[in-house]
Design a protein around this motif. Structure first.
Motif, mmCIF file in Angstrom:
data_model
loop_
_atom_site.group_PDB
_atom_site.id
_atom_site.type_symbol
_atom_site.label_atom_id
_atom_site.label_comp_id
_atom_site.label_asym_id
_atom_site.label_seq_id
_atom_site.Cartn_x
_atom_site.Cartn_y
_atom_site.Cartn_z
ATOM 1 N N THR A 1 -2.158 -11.906 -3.699
ATOM 2 C CA THR A 1 -2.926 -10.805 -4.283
ATOM 3 C C THR A 1 -2.243 -9.472 -4.006
ATOM 4 O O THR A 1 -2.096 -8.631 -4.905
ATOM 5 N N TYR A 2 -1.795 -9.263 -2.749
ATOM 6 C CA TYR A 2 -1.108 -8.012 -2.417
ATOM 7 C C TYR A 2 0.178 -7.866 -3.241
ATOM 8 O O TYR A 2 0.516 -6.775 -3.722
ATOM 9 N N PHE A 3 0.883 -9.005 -3.413
ATOM 10 C CA PHE A 3 2.149 -8.964 -4.161
ATOM 11 C C PHE A 3 1.911 -8.579 -5.624
ATOM 12 O O PHE A 3 2.555 -7.657 -6.141
ATOM 13 N N PHE A 4 1.003 -9.295 -6.288
ATOM 14 C CA PHE A 4 0.785 -9.021 -7.707
ATOM 15 C C PHE A 4 0.119 -7.659 -7.933
ATOM 16 O O PHE A 4 0.415 -6.976 -8.911
ATOM 17 N N ALA A 5 -0.777 -7.260 -7.009
ATOM 18 C CA ALA A 5 -1.391 -5.935 -7.134
ATOM 19 C C ALA A 5 -0.337 -4.847 -6.957
ATOM 20 O O ALA A 5 -0.276 -3.870 -7.726
ATOM 21 N N GLY A 6 0.532 -5.018 -5.952
ATOM 22 C CA GLY A 6 1.596 -4.044 -5.725
ATOM 23 C C GLY A 6 2.591 -4.019 -6.876
ATOM 24 O O GLY A 6 3.052 -2.948 -7.297
ATOM 25 N N ASP B 1 -10.065 -9.680 -1.861
ATOM 26 C CA ASP B 1 -11.093 -10.237 -2.751
ATOM 27 C C ASP B 1 -12.038 -9.160 -3.302
ATOM 28 O O ASP B 1 -13.146 -9.444 -3.746
ATOM 29 N N TRP B 2 -11.524 -7.911 -3.307
ATOM 30 C CA TRP B 2 -12.367 -6.791 -3.767
ATOM 31 C C TRP B 2 -12.578 -6.881 -5.268
ATOM 32 O O TRP B 2 -11.689 -7.257 -6.034
ATOM 33 N N LEU B 3 -13.801 -6.513 -5.702
ATOM 34 C CA LEU B 3 -14.134 -6.473 -7.123
ATOM 35 C C LEU B 3 -14.662 -5.094 -7.487
ATOM 36 O O LEU B 3 -15.218 -4.389 -6.631
ATOM 37 N N LEU B 4 -14.497 -4.712 -8.735
ATOM 38 C CA LEU B 4 -15.059 -3.445 -9.202
ATOM 39 C C LEU B 4 -16.572 -3.446 -9.017
ATOM 40 O O LEU B 4 -17.232 -4.457 -9.292
ATOM 41 N N PRO B 5 -17.132 -2.335 -8.558
ATOM 42 C CA PRO B 5 -18.596 -2.267 -8.451
ATOM 43 C C PRO B 5 -19.256 -2.453 -9.819
ATOM 44 O O PRO B 5 -18.691 -2.081 -10.843
ATOM 45 N N VAL B 6 -20.421 -3.035 -9.819
ATOM 46 C CA VAL B 6 -21.279 -3.201 -10.997
ATOM 47 C C VAL B 6 -20.715 -4.214 -11.995
ATOM 48 O O VAL B 6 -21.317 -5.239 -12.277
ATOM 49 N N ILE C 1 0.833 -1.207 0.000
ATOM 50 C CA ILE C 1 0.000 0.000 0.000
ATOM 51 C C ILE C 1 0.867 1.256 0.000
ATOM 52 O O ILE C 1 0.662 2.192 -0.782
ATOM 53 N N ILE C 2 1.865 1.285 0.889
ATOM 54 C CA ILE C 2 2.696 2.484 1.012
ATOM 55 C C ILE C 2 3.466 2.752 -0.280
ATOM 56 O O ILE C 2 3.450 3.870 -0.825
ATOM 57 N N ALA D 1 -6.718 -3.240 -8.961
ATOM 58 C CA ALA D 1 -5.532 -3.606 -8.180
ATOM 59 C C ALA D 1 -5.398 -2.739 -6.936
ATOM 60 O O ALA D 1 -5.003 -3.230 -5.864
ATOM 61 N N ILE D 2 -5.714 -1.435 -7.056
ATOM 62 C CA ILE D 2 -5.664 -0.559 -5.882
ATOM 63 C C ILE D 2 -6.652 -1.044 -4.826
ATOM 64 O O ILE D 2 -6.340 -1.102 -3.623
ATOM 65 N N GLY D 3 -7.866 -1.397 -5.259
ATOM 66 C CA GLY D 3 -8.855 -1.922 -4.314
ATOM 67 C C GLY D 3 -8.395 -3.209 -3.665
ATOM 68 O O GLY D 3 -8.617 -3.442 -2.461
#
Length: 755
Positions: free
Chosen positions: A210-215, A98-103, A6-7, A90-92
């Motif tokens: 997930t945190y690794f690949f998103a970061g 397990d966050w997904l884009l709304p809608v 995150i940082i 990815a930010i979410g």
């Protein structure tokens, strides 16, 4: 893992967005350093221009001509723009694994799209990486289109795309694992095997992955953004943004390449009046800031793909000109000099500094040093563009035709030539003879004007002459513009006589000028002598308009009843009269002789009956083909001649190879590398042809010279011929002589005038 991701991600996002915004402002300021352009030239018909941008991007109209390269690049380009929401996702996921884009996050069509485009982006960039490695300059030398390109920058961009693509794929698979997808379904139709494997891991491990690949995705994306923001001359990266405005502002709103006519000379956005030029008018380009803003945008947009270089006849024959390297040099120079120009720096026409010491005190020393470099100069002079680079160009148009981001190379080369010729009087000495002959006699050979009609005495039929046999051109269907070469050069005269005889046989009502016409000005204009072109062109337009007379108006349309029709055997005359004389007030309907001959054959007015045996290969003249898109008529004529077997050279049509005569090179000696006409003839002779055909007097001369040279050296059979398409057709239209030596007349209907 989560906190660190995150940082790092948030810091990189903040820095990247700020620097990228600053870079955009900087690039816009750089563009504005260039000269303005005439009103409407780049902005007319914005709807059509927008459609052209969409068509060229989504259709990849240039790239897809290169087969698998085009397809691979399409997925990479489309993936870059269409998968931007995956960054938001990815930010979410940094905050909630397990966050997904709304809608749309659980909407199957969206997930199918992400799955497919993400996977194809990875495969596409892997394909492009392999292609780059297979074409490394170290292995292929000049034959590599990547020779001279920035390999380090390319590797960086390719690595970023590959990493981001893999991260998108893995994050999508991790979504499936965390949401317990337990079988193949549309949203995971490619990634399910990975999803199935991931489901064997515990929840904390899935979250950390997930945190690794998103970061990693966010860090890679914004490190790339920071890098390109700090390096605004990184065309390999910036082209993905600048290509859109560069295509939008191209010369032709409908999307055609910037070929055919050259643009008139302008100064400060206004066309120069050569009858009364202003004291401060800038003739041509002697400093990078003299280019238009579109020119500077061109330089910044270059992606270093090397397609222009791979097709350039100069580069392919060992000369110093590479269109790509020239544009890259101008780009680097423009960006390096920009801080000096933005501070108010610049030189007057007398060479004095415009800015004060106070204005320049904060300008980096590197920018001040760049400002002292001459735009055109040798290596010893620390010039940006070497004179040999400038004078190697044949203006064949291969670079402009192939460029996927619509850079207008020829316009920039001619602009630099204009300054060298008109202000510095610096150009290859051999061209000086041609210019003097044009000034004194109106033709490049310096022959008397009466000799323009000498060929008419060598045919056994009357050739109507305007002012002598016909009062004006309202009495005929076509003016046959013979041109200087067609009237005065022995080899080209064979084409002239053959075409005139074909018109006579077909019953076409035509006439020629009486010798008062002059060179159309193609060679001096492309050499850079715009003043001489304007002079010759204005005189020819006045002569033509007088010869055509006044057309009666149609009462219903208020338009002339008859059009001003001209047919020309020389593509250079054809291009100049059709595309450039409108700039001088001359509006005519101009066609090439192969177009008229094809029409006459289709109407049954000319019937090829006598076989012409042998293997033939056709050479596309650049100013007929690439500049004016006339490819079919010559080939259809050849196909109608019985006995001929046509075989195309490897480089033909849009990728045809120049004969070496264009861009006024007809009048300059080749002292560097292999002669271009020899390269082209070698390609033709590799097919073992009996006949090499073309449809241009310049090409005819260049190809004949090369073939004759090889005949003298014993490298080619004496039976190989170089002929114009019109000569072939005449040989076939004429029936063979009977044993007594008399021609057998063909049974043909009584000809009617061609409408």
């Amino acid at each position: 893992m989560q906190l660190a991701a995150i940082i790092v991600s948030l810091v990189l996002i903040a820095v990247g967005v700020a620097l990228f915004g600053r870079a955009i402002v900087q690039i816009v300021r750089y563009m504005r350093l260039g000269q303005s352009v005439p009103a409407g030239l780049r902005t007319n018909d914005p709807t059509q221009r927008t459609f052209t941008v969409v068509k060229e991007f989504l259709g990849h109209t240039r790239m897809n001509k290169w087969g698998i390269v085009g397809a691979a690049h399409w997925f990479v380009a489309v993936g870059f723009f269409s998968l931007l929401l995956t960054i938001v996702n990815a930010i979410g996921q940094l905050f909630k694994a397990d966050w997904l884009l709304p809608v749309i996050g659980e909407w199957a069509p969206y997930n199918v799209f992400v799955e497919f485009i993400g996977t194809m982006t990875v495969l596409g960039i892997l394909t492009l990486i392999v292609i780059r490695q297979l074409n490394r300059p170290g292995d292929a030398g000049r034959k590599s289109r990547f020779a001279g390109s920035s390999f380090g920058q390319a590797y960086f961009v390719e690595a970023v795309i590959l990493i981001v693509g893999v991260c998108i794929f893995m994050l999508h698979a991790l979504e499936g694992a965390q949401h317990h997808v337990d079988g193949y379904e549309a949203s995971f139709f490619i990634s399910y095997p990975v999803v199935s494997w991931l489901e064997g891991l515990d929840v904390p491990t899935l979250q950390n992955l997930t945190y690794f690949f998103a970061g990693l995705k966010i860090a890679t994306s914004f490190i790339w953004m920071i890098t390109v923001a700090l390096k605004t001359d990184m065309g390999i990266a910036w082209h993905r943004f600048l290509a859109f405005p560069n295509i939008f502002f191209k010369r032709n709103a409908t999307g055609e390449p910037s070929l055919g006519a050259l643009l008139p000379m302008t100064s400060e956005g206004k066309e120069i009046d050569f009858e009364d030029p202003g004291e401060d008018d800038q003739f041509g380009v002697s400093q990078v800031e003299h280019f238009s803003w579109k020119g500077i945008l061109d330089f910044s947009t270059c992606t270093e793909c090397g397609r222009c270089q791979s097709q350039c006849p100069a580069w392919n024959t060992g000369k110093p000109l590479s269109p790509k390297l020239m544009i890259m040099a101008l780009r680097d120079h423009a960006h390096a000099k920009a801080p000096y120009l933005l501070a108010g720096g610049g030189k007057t026409m007398e060479g004095e500094e415009k800015a004060s010491e106070e204005q320049l005190k904060d300008v980096p020393a590197s920018a001040l040093a760049e400002a002292e470099r001459p735009l055109i100069g040798t290596l010893e002079e620390n010039g940006v563009i070497d004179p040999d680079v400038l004078w190697s160009c044949t203006t064949c148009g291969a670079c402009v035709e192939q460029c996927p981001v619509d850079i207008e190379h020829i316009d920039h080369i001619v602009d630099m030539r204009r300054y060298q010729v008109m202000i510095e009087s610096s150009f290859p000495s051999e061209a000086g003879t041609m210019l003097k002959n044009l000034e004194k006699k109106g033709n490049p050979w310096g022959l008397a004007k009466k000799q323009r009609l000498a060929w008419t005495k060598e045919v056994d039929f009357e050739v109507p002459v305007v002012g002598k046999d016909v009062e004006d051109l309202t009495e005929v269907d076509y003016l046959y513009w013979v041109g200087c070469a067609g009237a005065l050069e022995d080899r080209a005269k064979k084409t002239t006589k053959a075409f005139a005889e074909l018109l006579h046989i077909a019953g076409v009502n035509f006439a020629i000028m009486g010798g008062d016409e002059k060179c159309t000005g193609d060679s001096p204009r492309r050499l850079g002598n715009e003043f001489l072109f304007q002079q010759l062109g204005a005189e020819n337009v006045a002569t033509l308009n007088a010869a055509f007379g006044e057309d009666d108006e149609d009462e219903s349309t208020k338009k002339p009843k008859s059009k001003k029709k001209i047919v020309a055997t020389c593509p250079h005359c054809f291009n100049t009269i059709a595309n450039e004389y409108p700039q001088l007030g001359g509006e005519y309907e101009v066609i090439h002789h192969t177009q008229l001959l094809q029409h006459l054959i289709d109407e049954g007015r000319l019937t090829p009956v006598t076989p012409v045996e042998g293997l033939i290969t056709y050479h596309d003249p650049c100013y007929l083909g690439r500049h004016n898109k006339v490819y079919t008529p010559p080939r259809e004529i050849i196909a109608k001649v019985p006995g001929l077997r046509n075989e195309e050279m490897h480089r033909h049509k849009e990728r045809g190879f120049c004969c070496g005569a264009g861009g006024a090179r007809m009048w300059m000696e080749e002292r560097i590398g292999k002669r271009i006409n020899n390269e082209r003839v070698d390609e033709a002779l590799s097919l073992n042809p009996d006949i090499v055909s073309t449809a241009c007097p310049f090409c005819l001369v260049m190809l004949t010279d090369s073939v004759n040279g090889k005949k003298n050296d014993g490298k080619v059979s004496e039976n190989v011929q170089v002929v114009d398409v019109a000569q072939l057709l005449l040989d076939s239209v004429k029936t063979p002589a009977d044993p007594a030596g008399e021609a057998e007349p063909a049974d043909e209907p009584e000809p009617e005038p061609v409408k």
